[in-house]
Design a protein around this motif. Structure first.
Motif, short mmCIF file in Angstrom:
data_model
loop_
_atom_site.label_atom_id
_atom_site.label_comp_id
_atom_site.label_asym_id
_atom_site.label_seq_id
_atom_site.Cartn_x
_atom_site.Cartn_y
_atom_site.Cartn_z
N UNK A 95 2.29 1.40 -1.01
CA UNK A 95 1.18 0.44 -0.95
C UNK A 95 0.43 0.57 0.37
N UNK A 96 1.15 0.75 1.49
CA UNK A 96 0.50 0.89 2.80
C UNK A 96 -0.35 2.14 2.84
N UNK A 97 0.19 3.25 2.34
CA UNK A 97 -0.59 4.49 2.33
C UNK A 97 -1.78 4.39 1.38
N UNK A 98 -1.65 3.62 0.29
CA UNK A 98 -2.76 3.45 -0.63
C UNK A 98 -3.90 2.69 0.03
N UNK A 99 -3.57 1.71 0.90
CA UNK A 99 -4.63 0.98 1.60
C UNK A 99 -5.38 1.89 2.58
N UNK A 100 -4.71 2.99 3.03
CA UNK A 100 -5.37 3.96 3.92
C UNK A 100 -6.06 5.06 3.14
N UNK A 101 -5.96 5.04 1.80
CA UNK A 101 -6.62 6.04 0.98
C UNK A 101 -5.80 7.30 0.79
N UNK A 102 -4.50 7.24 1.04
CA UNK A 102 -3.64 8.41 0.88
C UNK A 102 -2.80 8.22 -0.38
N UNK A 103 -2.79 9.26 -1.21
CA UNK A 103 -1.96 9.21 -2.41
C UNK A 103 -0.52 9.53 -2.03
#
Length: 128
Positions: A95-103
């Protein structure tokens, strides 16, 4: 001819049995061990030694068995809790990486896609 074959078989069996069975007779007996000198006192530990074969095998009591099962259940519960924490940590990281735009290649059992179907790895670089 039959008698010679039978004698040969019996002779080979006699030879094999003489190797396998314990020895008998005066020539084959082992020498008796020399008696211990009387001046040396026997160790105290040897006097208090009890052979494990002196009493029959005993199984754990009902209380001991219950304690063993309780400890095993506690270990299983701790392992399950640790696994749940690991899964929770992985979901939070995704979820944290998704908020940064990383899959983040987060998959789970029964997922319709695998980790290799993601276009980018967890660090943002394109997969080759």
């Amino acid at each position: 001819m039959r008698h010679s074959i039978a004698r040969a078989i019996l002779a080979s069996l006699h030879t094999l049995l003489s190797y396998l069975l314990p020895a008998r007779g005066k020539r084959r007996k082992c020498a008796a061990p020399a008696p211990a000198p009387a001046s040396t006192p026997a160790p105290a530990a040897a006097e208090s030694y009890v052979s494990p074969w002196a009493r029959p095998w005993t199984s754990p009591s009902k209380e001991e068995a219950a304690e063993l099962f309780r400890l095993q259940a506690e270990r299983d519960a701790q392992a399950e809790a640790a696994w749940e924490l690991r899964l929770q940590w992985e979901r939070r990281r995704a979820a944290t990486l998704a908020t940064m735009g990383v899959d983040y290649p987060y998959t789970y059992e029964g997922a319709p896609f695998g980790a290799d179907s993601f276009g980018a790895d967890a660090f943002g670089a394109a997969s080759a």
